[in-house]
Design a protein around this motif. Structure first.
Motif, PDB file in Angstrom:
ATOM      1  N   PHE A 239       0.803  -0.792   1.713  1.00 13.79           N
ATOM      2  CA  PHE A 239       1.845  -0.327   0.803  1.00 13.79           C
ATOM      3  C   PHE A 239       2.856   0.499   1.601  1.00 13.79           C
ATOM      4  O   PHE A 239       2.476   1.308   2.434  1.00 13.79           O
ATOM      5  N   ALA A 240       4.125   0.275   1.304  1.00 15.32           N
ATOM      6  CA  ALA A 240       5.194   1.107   1.878  1.00 15.32           C
ATOM      7  C   ALA A 240       6.114   1.506   0.738  1.00 15.32           C
ATOM      8  O   ALA A 240       6.431   0.688  -0.134  1.00 15.32           O
ATOM      9  N   ALA A 241       6.518   2.756   0.745  1.00 18.56           N
ATOM     10  CA  ALA A 241       7.372   3.267  -0.334  1.00 18.56           C
ATOM     11  C   ALA A 241       8.719   2.562  -0.336  1.00 18.56           C
ATOM     12  O   ALA A 241       9.270   2.242   0.715  1.00 18.56           O
ATOM     13  N   LYS A 242       9.245   2.316  -1.527  1.00 18.88           N
ATOM     14  CA  LYS A 242      10.569   1.710  -1.674  1.00 18.88           C
ATOM     15  C   LYS A 242      11.638   2.797  -1.658  1.00 18.88           C
ATOM     16  O   LYS A 242      11.444   3.868  -2.207  1.00 18.88           O
ATOM     17  N   GLY A 243      12.758   2.490  -1.038  1.00 20.94           N
ATOM     18  CA  GLY A 243      13.921   3.370  -1.080  1.00 20.94           C
ATOM     19  C   GLY A 243      13.702   4.743  -0.482  1.00 20.94           C
ATOM     20  O   GLY A 243      14.372   5.691  -0.876  1.00 20.94           O
ATOM     21  N   GLY A 244      12.786   4.866   0.440  1.00 20.82           N
ATOM     22  CA  GLY A 244      12.561   6.145   1.088  1.00 20.82           C
ATOM     23  C   GLY A 244      11.863   7.179   0.219  1.00 20.82           C
ATOM     24  O   GLY A 244      11.684   8.315   0.634  1.00 20.82           O
ATOM     25  N   THR A 245      11.460   6.811  -0.991  1.00 22.23           N
ATOM     26  CA  THR A 245      10.745   7.754  -1.863  1.00 22.23           C
ATOM     27  C   THR A 245       9.273   7.801  -1.467  1.00 22.23           C
ATOM     28  O   THR A 245       8.742   6.855  -0.906  1.00 22.23           O
ATOM     29  N   GLN A 246       8.656   8.892  -1.748  1.00 17.90           N
ATOM     30  CA  GLN A 246       7.232   9.058  -1.463  1.00 17.90           C
ATOM     31  C   GLN A 246       6.423   8.769  -2.719  1.00 17.90           C
ATOM     32  O   GLN A 246       6.901   8.942  -3.828  1.00 17.90           O
ATOM     33  N   PHE A 247       5.192   8.336  -2.519  1.00 16.60           N
ATOM     34  CA  PHE A 247       4.305   8.149  -3.656  1.00 16.60           C
ATOM     35  C   PHE A 247       2.972   8.810  -3.353  1.00 16.60           C
ATOM     36  O   PHE A 247       2.626   9.030  -2.193  1.00 16.60           O
ATOM     37  N   ASP A 248       2.247   9.130  -4.402  1.00 18.11           N
ATOM     38  CA  ASP A 248       0.929   9.733  -4.284  1.00 18.11           C
ATOM     39  C   ASP A 248      -0.041   8.640  -3.843  1.00 18.11           C
ATOM     40  O   ASP A 248      -0.386   7.755  -4.623  1.00 18.11           O
ATOM     41  N   LYS A 249      -0.471   8.683  -2.578  1.00 18.47           N
ATOM     42  CA  LYS A 249      -1.297   7.620  -2.015  1.00 18.47           C
ATOM     43  C   LYS A 249      -2.632   7.467  -2.748  1.00 18.47           C
ATOM     44  O   LYS A 249      -3.059   6.353  -3.019  1.00 18.47           O
ATOM     45  N   GLU A 250      -3.264   8.570  -3.079  1.00 23.57           N
ATOM     46  CA  GLU A 250      -4.554   8.494  -3.769  1.00 23.57           C
ATOM     47  C   GLU A 250      -4.391   7.882  -5.158  1.00 23.57           C
ATOM     48  O   GLU A 250      -5.178   7.028  -5.564  1.00 23.57           O
ATOM     49  N   LYS A 251      -3.346   8.274  -5.869  1.00 24.96           N
ATOM     50  CA  LYS A 251      -3.095   7.738  -7.207  1.00 24.96           C
ATOM     51  C   LYS A 251      -2.795   6.246  -7.129  1.00 24.96           C
ATOM     52  O   LYS A 251      -3.334   5.449  -7.908  1.00 24.96           O
ATOM     53  N   LEU A 252      -1.957   5.841  -6.174  1.00 25.41           N
ATOM     54  CA  LEU A 252      -1.623   4.435  -6.012  1.00 25.41           C
ATOM     55  C   LEU A 252      -2.869   3.614  -5.670  1.00 25.41           C
ATOM     56  O   LEU A 252      -3.085   2.540  -6.232  1.00 25.41           O
ATOM     57  N   GLU A 253      -3.689   4.122  -4.780  1.00 23.93           N
ATOM     58  CA  GLU A 253      -4.913   3.422  -4.393  1.00 23.93           C
ATOM     59  C   GLU A 253      -5.851   3.271  -5.589  1.00 23.93           C
ATOM     60  O   GLU A 253      -6.414   2.193  -5.812  1.00 23.93           O
ATOM     61  N   ASN A 254      -6.031   4.324  -6.375  1.00 21.47           N
ATOM     62  CA  ASN A 254      -6.908   4.253  -7.541  1.00 21.47           C
ATOM     63  C   ASN A 254      -6.370   3.298  -8.604  1.00 21.47           C
ATOM     64  O   ASN A 254      -7.126   2.545  -9.218  1.00 21.47           O
ATOM     65  N   GLU A 255      -5.058   3.311  -8.813  1.00 23.10           N
ATOM     66  CA  GLU A 255      -4.454   2.380  -9.766  1.00 23.10           C
ATOM     67  C   GLU A 255      -4.620   0.943  -9.294  1.00 23.10           C
ATOM     68  O   GLU A 255      -4.883   0.041 -10.087  1.00 23.10           O
ATOM     69  N   PHE A 256      -4.490   0.723  -7.985  1.00 21.96           N
ATOM     70  CA  PHE A 256      -4.667  -0.616  -7.444  1.00 21.96           C
ATOM     71  C   PHE A 256      -6.116  -1.078  -7.618  1.00 21.96           C
ATOM     72  O   PHE A 256      -6.359  -2.238  -7.967  1.00 21.96           O
ATOM     73  N   LYS A 257      -7.054  -0.211  -7.384  1.00 21.45           N
ATOM     74  CA  LYS A 257      -8.467  -0.563  -7.573  1.00 21.45           C
ATOM     75  C   LYS A 257      -8.732  -0.993  -9.015  1.00 21.45           C
ATOM     76  O   LYS A 257      -9.427  -1.981  -9.259  1.00 21.45           O
ATOM     77  N   ASN A 258      -8.177  -0.246  -9.971  1.00 25.13           N
ATOM     78  CA  ASN A 258      -8.364  -0.599 -11.375  1.00 25.13           C
ATOM     79  C   ASN A 258      -7.704  -1.935 -11.707  1.00 25.13           C
ATOM     80  O   ASN A 258      -8.276  -2.745 -12.440  1.00 25.13           O
ATOM     81  N   GLU A 259      -6.512  -2.167 -11.173  1.00 27.48           N
ATOM     82  CA  GLU A 259      -5.819  -3.430 -11.434  1.00 27.48           C
ATOM     83  C   GLU A 259      -6.572  -4.598 -10.813  1.00 27.48           C
ATOM     84  O   GLU A 259      -6.676  -5.665 -11.410  1.00 27.48           O
ATOM     85  N   LEU A 260      -7.108  -4.417  -9.617  1.00 26.81           N
ATOM     86  CA  LEU A 260      -7.884  -5.471  -8.968  1.00 26.81           C
ATOM     87  C   LEU A 260      -9.128  -5.789  -9.786  1.00 26.81           C
ATOM     88  O   LEU A 260      -9.461  -6.964 -10.002  1.00 26.81           O
ATOM     89  N   LEU A 261      -9.805  -4.778 -10.269  1.00 23.06           N
ATOM     90  CA  LEU A 261     -10.972  -4.995 -11.116  1.00 23.06           C
ATOM     91  C   LEU A 261     -10.583  -5.739 -12.396  1.00 23.06           C
ATOM     92  O   LEU A 261     -11.268  -6.672 -12.818  1.00 23.06           O
ATOM     93  N   ALA A 262      -9.471  -5.375 -13.002  1.00 24.87           N
ATOM     94  CA  ALA A 262      -9.003  -6.054 -14.214  1.00 24.87           C
ATOM     95  C   ALA A 262      -8.722  -7.530 -13.936  1.00 24.87           C
ATOM     96  O   ALA A 262      -9.061  -8.394 -14.754  1.00 24.87           O
ATOM     97  N   GLN A 263      -8.150  -7.830 -12.785  1.00 25.97           N
ATOM     98  CA  GLN A 263      -7.865  -9.224 -12.433  1.00 25.97           C
ATOM     99  C   GLN A 263      -9.139 -10.018 -12.192  1.00 25.97           C
ATOM    100  O   GLN A 263      -9.241 -11.188 -12.570  1.00 25.97           O
ATOM    101  N   VAL A 264     -10.133  -9.405 -11.568  1.00 26.29           N
ATOM    102  CA  VAL A 264     -11.423 -10.075 -11.340  1.00 26.29           C
ATOM    103  C   VAL A 264     -12.086 -10.388 -12.680  1.00 26.29           C
ATOM    104  O   VAL A 264     -12.594 -11.496 -12.896  1.00 26.29           O
ATOM    105  N   ILE A 265     -12.075  -9.423 -13.599  1.00 22.92           N
ATOM    106  CA  ILE A 265     -12.669  -9.638 -14.917  1.00 22.92           C
ATOM    107  C   ILE A 265     -11.897 -10.720 -15.669  1.00 22.92           C
ATOM    108  O   ILE A 265     -12.497 -11.585 -16.313  1.00 22.92           O
ATOM    109  N   HIS A 266     -10.566 -10.689 -15.575  1.00 20.26           N
ATOM    110  CA  HIS A 266      -9.750 -11.703 -16.233  1.00 20.26           C
ATOM    111  C   HIS A 266     -10.112 -13.106 -15.723  1.00 20.26           C
ATOM    112  O   HIS A 266     -10.242 -14.046 -16.507  1.00 20.26           O
ATOM    113  N   GLN A 267     -10.288 -13.250 -14.427  1.00 21.19           N
ATOM    114  CA  GLN A 267     -10.671 -14.543 -13.842  1.00 21.19           C
ATOM    115  C   GLN A 267     -12.039 -14.979 -14.345  1.00 21.19           C
ATOM    116  O   GLN A 267     -12.246 -16.146 -14.667  1.00 21.19           O
TER     117      GLN A 267
END
Length: 124
Positions: free
Chosen positions: A41-69
Motif C-alpha cells: 500500500f502507498a498513500a495517495k496524494g502524499g497523504t498519510q494513513f493509519d497503517k494499523e487501521k488500514l491493515e486491519n480493515e484489509f484483513k476483514n475485507e479479505l476474510l469477507a471475500q473468502v466467505i463470499h467465495q
C-alpha cells in the motif's frame, strides 16, 4: 507498507477483490514472493494513513471475500436451478412446434424438464 498472505489459505481472486476495495484510499500493488501473496500500500496524494487501521480493515475485507467465495460455491446449484425455473415459464411455449418437438426427448429428460419447469403456482 507490505502485508503477506499464505497462498494455501487465500485465493488470488479473494485477494484481488479485497484489494480493489482499497483503491480509493491507496495505491495497491499485489505480487507473489516465497510462496506467499503480498500487498503493498502507498498513500495517495502524499497523504498519510493509519497503517494499523488500514491493515486491519484489509484483513476483514479479505476474510469477507473468502466467505463470499465459499458461499457462492456452496450455492451454485441452487442459484442455477432458481434461474432456470424463473426463466423456463417465459421461454417455453408449448403451442409452437420446434426442432426439439421433432426429435423426442427421453423419458428421463422429460421428467427432469417437467420438475424444473413446473409452474410456481401449481398445487403440490
Amino acid at each position: 507498507m507490505r502485508i503477506q498472505y499464505d497462498k494455501e489459505f487465500y485465493s488470488k481472486e479473494a485477494l484481488l477483490k479485497a484489494a480493489y476495495h482499497f483503491t480509493d484510499r491507496a495505491y495497491v500493488y499485489l505480487g507473489v514472493e516465497d510462496g506467499s501473496f503480498f500487498v503493498d500500500f502507498a498513500a495517495k496524494g502524499g497523504t498519510q494513513f493509519d497503517k494499523e487501521k488500514l491493515e486491519n480493515e484489509f484483513k476483514n475485507e479479505l476474510l469477507a471475500q473468502v466467505i463470499h467465495q465459499t458461499v457462492s460455491k456452496e450455492t451454485t446449484v441452487l442459484r442455477e436451478l432458481l434461474v432456470a425455473r424463473a426463466l423456463s415459464s417465459t421461454m417455453v411455449d408449448e403451442g409452437i412446434s420446434s426442432d426439439a418437438a421433432e426429435s423426442p426427448m427421453t423419458e428421463d429428460a422429460q421428467d427432469e424438464l417437467d420438475a424444473i419447469a413446473k409452474d410456481w403456482f401449481d398445487e403440490k
